[in-house]
Design a protein around this motif. Sequence first.
Motif, PDB file in Angstrom:
ATOM      1  N   UNK A   1       0.833  -1.201   0.000  1.00  9.04           N
ATOM      2  CA  UNK A   1       0.000   0.000   0.000  1.00  9.04           C
ATOM      3  C   UNK A   1       0.870   1.254   0.000  1.00  9.04           C
ATOM      4  N   UNK A   2       2.012   1.169   0.674  1.00  6.97           N
ATOM      5  CA  UNK A   2       2.932   2.307   0.692  1.00  6.97           C
ATOM      6  C   UNK A   2       3.346   2.693  -0.725  1.00  6.97           C
ATOM      7  N   UNK A   3       3.724   1.702  -1.508  1.00 10.77           N
ATOM      8  CA  UNK A   3       4.148   1.964  -2.879  1.00 10.77           C
ATOM      9  C   UNK A   3       2.977   2.454  -3.729  1.00 10.77           C
ATOM     10  N   UNK A   4       1.797   1.865  -3.498  1.00  9.20           N
ATOM     11  CA  UNK A   4       0.611   2.287  -4.232  1.00  9.20           C
ATOM     12  C   UNK A   4       0.257   3.737  -3.924  1.00  9.20           C
ATOM     13  N   UNK A   5       0.456   4.156  -2.676  1.00  7.54           N
ATOM     14  CA  UNK A   5       0.200   5.552  -2.299  1.00  7.54           C
ATOM     15  C   UNK A   5       1.122   6.509  -3.052  1.00  7.54           C
ATOM     16  N   UNK A   6       2.375   6.097  -3.220  1.00  9.95           N
ATOM     17  CA  UNK A   6       3.317   6.926  -3.968  1.00  9.95           C
ATOM     18  C   UNK A   6       2.891   7.047  -5.426  1.00  9.95           C
ATOM     19  N   UNK A   7       2.497   5.924  -6.026  1.00 10.85           N
ATOM     20  CA  UNK A   7       2.051   5.942  -7.424  1.00 10.85           C
ATOM     21  C   UNK A   7       0.783   6.770  -7.586  1.00 10.85           C
ATOM     22  N   UNK A   8      -0.106   6.702  -6.591  1.00 10.36           N
ATOM     23  CA  UNK A   8      -1.337   7.490  -6.647  1.00 10.36           C
ATOM     24  C   UNK A   8      -1.031   8.982  -6.609  1.00 10.36           C
ATOM     25  N   UNK A   9      -0.074   9.363  -5.771  1.00 12.01           N
ATOM     26  CA  UNK A   9       0.327  10.772  -5.699  1.00 12.01           C
ATOM     27  C   UNK A   9       0.959  11.218  -7.011  1.00 12.01           C
ATOM     28  N   UNK A  10       1.769  10.350  -7.592  1.00  9.07           N
ATOM     29  CA  UNK A  10       2.386  10.662  -8.887  1.00  9.07           C
ATOM     30  C   UNK A  10       1.312  10.899  -9.943  1.00  9.07           C
ATOM     31  N   UNK A  11       0.309  10.038  -9.965  1.00  6.54           N
ATOM     32  CA  UNK A  11      -0.765  10.149 -10.950  1.00  6.54           C
ATOM     33  C   UNK A  11      -1.587  11.414 -10.723  1.00  6.54           C
ATOM     34  N   UNK A  12      -1.905  11.676  -9.464  1.00  7.81           N
ATOM     35  CA  UNK A  12      -2.707  12.856  -9.125  1.00  7.81           C
ATOM     36  C   UNK A  12      -2.028  14.148  -9.569  1.00  7.81           C
ATOM     37  N   UNK A  13      -0.719  14.220  -9.401  1.00  7.76           N
ATOM     38  CA  UNK A  13       0.029  15.435  -9.766  1.00  7.76           C
ATOM     39  C   UNK A  13       0.583  15.379 -11.185  1.00  7.76           C
ATOM     40  N   UNK A  14       0.278  14.311 -11.893  1.00  7.70           N
ATOM     41  CA  UNK A  14       0.712  14.144 -13.281  1.00  7.70           C
ATOM     42  C   UNK A  14       2.237  14.162 -13.412  1.00  7.70           C
ATOM     43  N   UNK A  15       2.904  13.500 -12.469  1.00  9.04           N
ATOM     44  CA  UNK A  15       4.361  13.368 -12.532  1.00  9.04           C
ATOM     45  C   UNK A  15       4.725  12.091 -13.293  1.00  9.04           C
ATOM     46  N   UNK A  16       5.805  12.147 -14.015  1.00  7.84           N
ATOM     47  CA  UNK A  16       6.310  10.957 -14.703  1.00  7.84           C
ATOM     48  C   UNK A  16       7.496  10.386 -13.929  1.00  7.84           C
ATOM     49  N   UNK A  17       7.620   9.074 -13.921  1.00  8.69           N
ATOM     50  CA  UNK A  17       8.755   8.438 -13.256  1.00  8.69           C
ATOM     51  C   UNK A  17       9.978   8.501 -14.166  1.00  8.69           C
ATOM     52  N   UNK A  18      11.095   8.921 -13.603  1.00  7.91           N
ATOM     53  CA  UNK A  18      12.377   8.861 -14.302  1.00  7.91           C
ATOM     54  C   UNK A  18      13.171   7.713 -13.703  1.00  7.91           C
ATOM     55  N   UNK A  19      13.537   6.733 -14.517  1.00  6.39           N
ATOM     56  CA  UNK A  19      14.299   5.598 -14.015  1.00  6.39           C
ATOM     57  C   UNK A  19      15.791   5.941 -14.026  1.00  6.39           C
ATOM     58  N   UNK A  20      16.520   5.487 -13.009  1.00  3.62           N
ATOM     59  CA  UNK A  20      17.943   5.839 -12.913  1.00  3.62           C
ATOM     60  C   UNK A  20      18.784   5.182 -13.995  1.00  3.62           C
ATOM     61  N   UNK A  21      19.698   5.945 -14.548  1.00  2.19           N
ATOM     62  CA  UNK A  21      20.635   5.430 -15.538  1.00  2.19           C
ATOM     63  C   UNK A  21      22.048   5.742 -15.054  1.00  2.19           C
ATOM     64  N   UNK A  22      22.816   4.712 -14.769  1.00  2.00           N
ATOM     65  CA  UNK A  22      24.160   4.897 -14.216  1.00  2.00           C
ATOM     66  C   UNK A  22      25.000   5.764 -15.161  1.00  2.00           C
ATOM     67  N   UNK A  23      25.642   6.770 -14.569  1.00  2.00           N
ATOM     68  CA  UNK A  23      26.464   7.691 -15.345  1.00  2.00           C
ATOM     69  C   UNK A  23      25.751   8.978 -15.704  1.00  2.00           C
ATOM     70  N   UNK A  24      24.408   8.993 -15.592  1.00  2.00           N
ATOM     71  CA  UNK A  24      23.638  10.204 -15.899  1.00  2.00           C
ATOM     72  C   UNK A  24      23.904  11.251 -14.825  1.00  2.00           C
ATOM     73  N   UNK A  25      24.152  12.493 -15.247  1.00  8.45           N
ATOM     74  CA  UNK A  25      24.442  13.588 -14.321  1.00  8.45           C
ATOM     75  C   UNK A  25      23.360  14.656 -14.424  1.00  8.45           C
ATOM     76  N   UNK A  26      22.947  15.186 -13.265  1.00  4.17           N
ATOM     77  CA  UNK A  26      21.910  16.213 -13.199  1.00  4.17           C
ATOM     78  C   UNK A  26      22.452  17.437 -12.450  1.00  4.17           C
TER      79      UNK A  26
END
Length: 408
Positions: free
Chosen positions: A158-183
């Motif tokens: 349920x914890x993970x589902x709550x996070x996904x629900x918040x992401x959906x509600x705010x229309x956020x997209x998931x960015x998956x980690x890519x080793x070596x990527x710099x921000x």
Amino acid sequence: MNRNDRNRYISRAAVCVKTACSEHTARVRRLLSAVGLLLCLCAGCGQMPGEPAGAAERAAVRTTAEKPDSSDMEVHFIDVGQGDATLILCDGHAMLIDAGDNDKGTAVQSYLLSQKVETLDYVIGTHPDADHIGGLDVVLYKFDCGTVILPDIESDTKTYEDVLAAMSEKDYAVTYPKVGQTYPLGDAAFTIVAPNRDYGSDKNDGSVGILLQNGENRFLFTGDAGEEAERDMLANGMDLSADVYKVAHHGSDTGSSEAFLAAVAPDWAVISVGEDNQYGHPDAQVLNDLRGAGVSVFRTDEQGTIVAVSDGTEITWNASPSESWRAGERRAAREEGTKASGAVTAPQGEENGTSAEEEAEAVVHITDSGVKYHAAGCRYLGQSDCEVTLAEAKERGLEPCGACRPPQ
């Protein structure tokens, strides 16, 4: 006047005008030089040439090339008990790594507001364990967030589902980690160093790891990564050396191997851990390894929220390092010690201060076919990991796992 006389007159006149102009120009230059000297004397508050300039004067004449390449960066290791939450601030930009357990979301929100945070450029949920992303749904709802980085690990809690629900509600997209990527984060920047591959059902080894750098100062975060993930980080050839190491898995013996510590070679380490937690964190061997390497250790269980400030060259702290080197003690060991001493133990349901009310609120983890209940992150939890209350687990007749020592 004939033509020759007129030409001679014009030539003489031209010479006179040129001479007059030269004299006038010289007078103007002398006047300007005098004014310039007067201005210099005024700017120097009467300081005479030849006297050494003060700090203010030196700063005034500093060239752009002499200015530092980095700004102050603050790293707040927030005290969320047995869990993780780290806020990073630099040049008006903000980033959050994890947000504590399910009951810590509002506390993390309040802390961010106290630091004048209105938006988050980056949010990282290192892995789907409740003590890391439990409060993340609150943060995602309450703040405008830019890039949200989560590992490519599914969980049916349920914890993970709550996070996904918040992401959906705010229309956020998931960015998956890519080793070596710099921000970029203001003048600072962070690079993804883990996970280096798919670790199956092992959520801890699948943790997102980053190397944060501000000028010459470097901070390493590895979530709950264990020795296998550490070996992969070492094998990828990236420079993992850091001034500050956020100790993996709250100081558990599953991580911070000798080889990994040798490669990181930190001056300081921070352990985010709950006071008198049931898991025995931090582990005695990890503490001994850190002490043997001459690493200064900060602990949230002893010192509360720890803040490091980096100016790109030096790092300062809001507290002195811990000097206790006190290891955690697993609950079972404490209970054995109590029995051996002849002390009276509390009735079931009130043991270690656990009341019936707390049993109804405490969250544990079970599997579809298992006969035991577990703490978050237990290695025996598979893809069927499901959250239930402690009271419900007991009603089903499930026994506590002997390895992870969940609430009892």
